[in-house]
Write a protein that holds these residues in place. Structure first.
Motif, PDB file in Angstrom:
ATOM      1  N   ALA A 197     -39.311  45.472   9.076  1.00 23.94           N
ATOM      2  CA  ALA A 197     -39.834  45.180  10.432  1.00 23.94           C
ATOM      3  C   ALA A 197     -39.131  46.222  11.406  1.00 23.94           C
ATOM      4  O   ALA A 197     -38.056  46.596  11.176  1.00 23.94           O
ATOM      5  CB  ALA A 197     -39.522  43.589  10.988  1.00 23.94           C
ATOM      6  N   ILE A 198     -39.878  46.599  12.532  1.00 25.49           N
ATOM      7  CA  ILE A 198     -39.370  47.630  13.478  1.00 25.49           C
ATOM      8  C   ILE A 198     -39.743  46.958  14.836  1.00 25.49           C
ATOM      9  O   ILE A 198     -40.737  46.480  14.903  1.00 25.49           O
ATOM     10  CB  ILE A 198     -39.854  49.069  13.192  1.00 25.49           C
ATOM     11  CG1 ILE A 198     -41.170  49.266  13.432  1.00 25.49           C
ATOM     12  CG2 ILE A 198     -39.214  49.486  11.869  1.00 25.49           C
ATOM     13  CD1 ILE A 198     -41.740  50.780  12.985  1.00 25.49           C
ATOM     14  N   ALA A 199     -39.179  47.601  15.925  1.00 23.58           N
ATOM     15  CA  ALA A 199     -39.449  47.199  17.147  1.00 23.58           C
ATOM     16  C   ALA A 199     -38.814  48.301  18.020  1.00 23.58           C
ATOM     17  O   ALA A 199     -37.568  48.794  17.814  1.00 23.58           O
ATOM     18  CB  ALA A 199     -38.903  45.913  17.753  1.00 23.58           C
ATOM     19  N   LEU A 205     -34.676  52.086  18.808  1.00 22.43           N
ATOM     20  CA  LEU A 205     -35.608  51.606  17.359  1.00 22.43           C
ATOM     21  C   LEU A 205     -34.808  50.715  16.855  1.00 22.43           C
ATOM     22  O   LEU A 205     -33.845  51.152  16.049  1.00 22.43           O
ATOM     23  CB  LEU A 205     -36.166  52.581  16.924  1.00 22.43           C
ATOM     24  CG  LEU A 205     -37.247  52.512  15.727  1.00 22.43           C
ATOM     25  CD1 LEU A 205     -38.709  51.889  16.381  1.00 22.43           C
ATOM     26  CD2 LEU A 205     -37.497  53.651  14.755  1.00 22.43           C
ATOM     27  N   LEU A 206     -35.305  49.468  16.695  1.00 23.45           N
ATOM     28  CA  LEU A 206     -34.890  48.525  15.753  1.00 23.45           C
ATOM     29  C   LEU A 206     -35.538  48.448  14.431  1.00 23.45           C
ATOM     30  O   LEU A 206     -36.618  48.544  14.303  1.00 23.45           O
ATOM     31  CB  LEU A 206     -34.765  47.273  16.432  1.00 23.45           C
ATOM     32  CG  LEU A 206     -34.106  45.840  15.757  1.00 23.45           C
ATOM     33  CD1 LEU A 206     -32.488  46.287  15.611  1.00 23.45           C
ATOM     34  CD2 LEU A 206     -34.445  44.677  16.848  1.00 23.45           C
ATOM     35  N   ILE A 225     -31.436  52.900  16.000  1.00 24.33           N
ATOM     36  CA  ILE A 225     -31.527  54.206  16.256  1.00 24.33           C
ATOM     37  C   ILE A 225     -31.797  54.656  17.652  1.00 24.33           C
ATOM     38  O   ILE A 225     -32.534  53.830  18.417  1.00 24.33           O
ATOM     39  CB  ILE A 225     -32.723  54.474  15.326  1.00 24.33           C
ATOM     40  CG1 ILE A 225     -32.618  54.281  13.822  1.00 24.33           C
ATOM     41  CG2 ILE A 225     -32.951  56.147  15.628  1.00 24.33           C
ATOM     42  CD1 ILE A 225     -33.770  54.460  13.064  1.00 24.33           C
ATOM     43  N   ASP A 226     -30.932  55.648  18.165  1.00 23.11           N
ATOM     44  CA  ASP A 226     -31.149  55.906  19.593  1.00 23.11           C
ATOM     45  C   ASP A 226     -32.312  56.980  19.626  1.00 23.11           C
ATOM     46  O   ASP A 226     -32.588  58.261  18.998  1.00 23.11           O
ATOM     47  CB  ASP A 226     -30.095  56.822  19.993  1.00 23.11           C
ATOM     48  CG  ASP A 226     -29.810  57.071  21.195  1.00 23.11           C
ATOM     49  OD1 ASP A 226     -30.993  57.306  22.098  1.00 23.11           O
ATOM     50  OD2 ASP A 226     -28.683  57.526  21.836  1.00 23.11           O
ATOM     51  N   GLY A 256     -38.228  39.183  10.256  1.00 19.63           N
ATOM     52  CA  GLY A 256     -38.749  39.433  11.455  1.00 19.63           C
ATOM     53  C   GLY A 256     -37.797  39.852  12.586  1.00 19.63           C
ATOM     54  O   GLY A 256     -36.538  39.450  12.419  1.00 19.63           O
ATOM     55  N   LEU A 257     -38.118  40.672  13.538  1.00 22.57           N
ATOM     56  CA  LEU A 257     -37.191  40.906  14.606  1.00 22.57           C
ATOM     57  C   LEU A 257     -38.072  41.230  15.922  1.00 22.57           C
ATOM     58  O   LEU A 257     -39.315  41.405  16.033  1.00 22.57           O
ATOM     59  CB  LEU A 257     -36.264  41.997  14.299  1.00 22.57           C
ATOM     60  CG  LEU A 257     -36.790  43.371  13.840  1.00 22.57           C
ATOM     61  CD1 LEU A 257     -37.690  44.183  14.657  1.00 22.57           C
ATOM     62  CD2 LEU A 257     -35.844  44.163  13.094  1.00 22.57           C
ATOM     63  N   ASP A 258     -37.281  41.100  17.249  1.00 21.15           N
ATOM     64  CA  ASP A 258     -38.033  41.380  18.246  1.00 21.15           C
ATOM     65  C   ASP A 258     -36.998  41.670  19.497  1.00 21.15           C
ATOM     66  O   ASP A 258     -35.857  40.723  19.627  1.00 21.15           O
ATOM     67  CB  ASP A 258     -39.143  40.202  18.750  1.00 21.15           C
ATOM     68  CG  ASP A 258     -39.930  40.494  19.922  1.00 21.15           C
ATOM     69  OD1 ASP A 258     -40.205  41.677  20.094  1.00 21.15           O
ATOM     70  OD2 ASP A 258     -40.276  39.671  20.712  1.00 21.15           O
ATOM     71  N   PHE A 259     -37.166  42.407  20.206  1.00 24.90           N
ATOM     72  CA  PHE A 259     -36.481  42.712  21.335  1.00 24.90           C
ATOM     73  C   PHE A 259     -36.677  41.812  22.403  1.00 24.90           C
ATOM     74  O   PHE A 259     -37.962  41.189  22.754  1.00 24.90           O
ATOM     75  CB  PHE A 259     -36.541  44.098  22.073  1.00 24.90           C
ATOM     76  CG  PHE A 259     -35.829  45.438  21.346  1.00 24.90           C
ATOM     77  CD1 PHE A 259     -34.387  45.512  21.387  1.00 24.90           C
ATOM     78  CD2 PHE A 259     -36.559  46.134  20.487  1.00 24.90           C
ATOM     79  CE1 PHE A 259     -33.880  46.517  20.876  1.00 24.90           C
ATOM     80  CE2 PHE A 259     -35.814  47.334  19.958  1.00 24.90           C
ATOM     81  CZ  PHE A 259     -34.270  47.516  19.919  1.00 24.90           C
TER      82      PHE A 259
END
Length: 401
Positions: A197-199, A205-206, A225-226, A256-259
């Protein structure tokens, strides 16, 4: 049950913060996916695009059915299945993200769309279902499991090997690999690197997955990631939360992930089995914490059941999987002290980390695989047919009251 008459006023182009928790009563107007599983949802203007592994859908009344190969679209306000969006995707769809000019990016494990050779990643017109020919990413060697877009940048994660291993920054218009994005996940816990997963926010960027390093530096299963500058670089953020092993059958267990809407924090959910540590949990972390041993702000345990996806709206942290309980740190496939029943879906207070009273319930199955929060509510995709104690086959929506 809620009628569809109120939905015309809640169409949204992008997810936004919610000031309150969604209703536990799903709307009646959503169509039904008649087999398989829904893995991904995107909202393009007023059109909901749904992807997964399925062959047929039906309208909300179940009087008309449509053949659809792993991808379909419907009108958010009315629930009407769109007849002109019917691409034949030859393989499962894992991720969707809205594009500019009425388009949608489609990631998955496919080799063609409508008999056109397209591997793993495509951009389609929502009006016609046809591929946008100018978008030609050179993805190969594996599938695309997750996508995120930030303006003209598209980020893809998966188990592909080209144009980079597992994680790539792409030009959102052409699909060309961005030479300024060179962050590489490595030293996987599984046979190959796989980003789950990325967000993305405006400047971060996660990423989570089976890796234990990013750019050769220790980042066990999770990293930031910056992306604020011309060249992407690893943020000074590292957590050892996911160093500990779970069950042998889950060597890599982040999912899963989310900001949060403001990007200040994020939540990660896991599988792993009824063990200690971070197995089968939801956990909040602060985005702009700095250091090499960042600890979670809070952790909520299911007590032995997997969580696969999460949506953070500001008023709630919605989690989905095949869990039976939340608030269950001492449970081992059982309700421990303080556990609350939350069958298949639940909501957590963003600050306290404790389960909210919201408890619509759903048939557990494999679990919820997709959430999409938008201005009018929360869309949910899964593999089962009961949501909020009503029949909603594999797709449903909880509106904002």
């Amino acid at each position: 049950m809620l009628a569809r008459v109120a939905l015309a006023a809640i169409i949204a182009a992008a997810p936004t913060a919610h000031t309150r928790v969604v209703s536990a009563d799903p709307v009646d107007s959503t169509p039904h996916v008649l087999d398989g599983i829904v893995n991904a949802i995107a909202l393009v203007g007023g059109t909901v695009v749904v992807g997964g592994s399925f062959t047929a859908v039906a309208d909300s009344t179940r009087t008309t059915s449509y053949s659809r190969a792993n991808l379909f679209a419907y009108d958010l306000a009315t629930g009407r299945v769109l007849p002109d969006f019917a691409p034949s995707v030859r393989g499962p769809v894992h991720s969707l993200v809205a594009g500019e000019s009425g388009t949608v990016y489609v990631g998955g494990d496919f080799r063609s769309i409508d008999n056109t050779r397209i591997r793993s990643l495509a951009r389609l017109s929502v009006a016609t279902g046809q591929p946008v020919r100018s978008f030609a990413p050179e993805i190969s060697g594996g599938s695309v499991t997750t996508l995120a877009r930030r303006d003209s940048d598209l980020y893809a994660g998966g188990d592909f090997t080209r144009p980079r291993v597992g994680l790539a920054g792409l030009n959102a218009t052409t699909g060309a690999a961005d030479p300024r994005f060179t962050i590489t996940p490595g030293e996987p816990l599984t046979g190959n690197v796989r980003v789950h997963a990325i967000a993305a926010t405006a400047n971060r960027l996660l990423v989570d997955g089976s890796f234990t390093t990013l750019d050769g530096r220790s980042r066990p299963q999770l990293g930031l990631i910056d992306i604020s500058g011309a060249t992407a670089k690893l943020a000074n953020w590292r957590s050892e939360a996911y160093l500990k092993k779970c069950k042998d059958t889950f060597p890599s267990y982040v999912r899963g992930l989310d900001f949060s809407p403001d990007g200040r924090y994020f939540v990660v959910v896991t599988t792993g089995g009824p063990l200690s540590g971070m197995c089968d949990t939801a956990a909040r972390f602060e985005t702009y914490a700095s250091g090499q041993r960042i600890k979670p702000t809070w952790v909520n345990w299911t007590g032995g059941d997997s969580l696969y996806t999460v949506s953070v709206t500001g008023s709630a942290v919605y989690v989905g999987g095949h869990q039976r309980w939340l608030n269950n740190p001492r449970g081992r496939d059982s309700p421990g002290p303080g556990a609350v029943p939350r069958e298949g879906i639940g909501a957590i207070h963003p600050r306290t980390g404790k389960a909210l009273s919201w408890n619509p319930g759903r048939e557990r199955g494999i679990g919820v695989k997709a959430f999409l929060a938008h201005r009018g509510g929360l869309l949910v995709g899964s593999d089962t047919t009961r949501l909020g104690r009503e029949y909603h086959a594999r797709i449903g929506m909880f509106p904002l009251p």
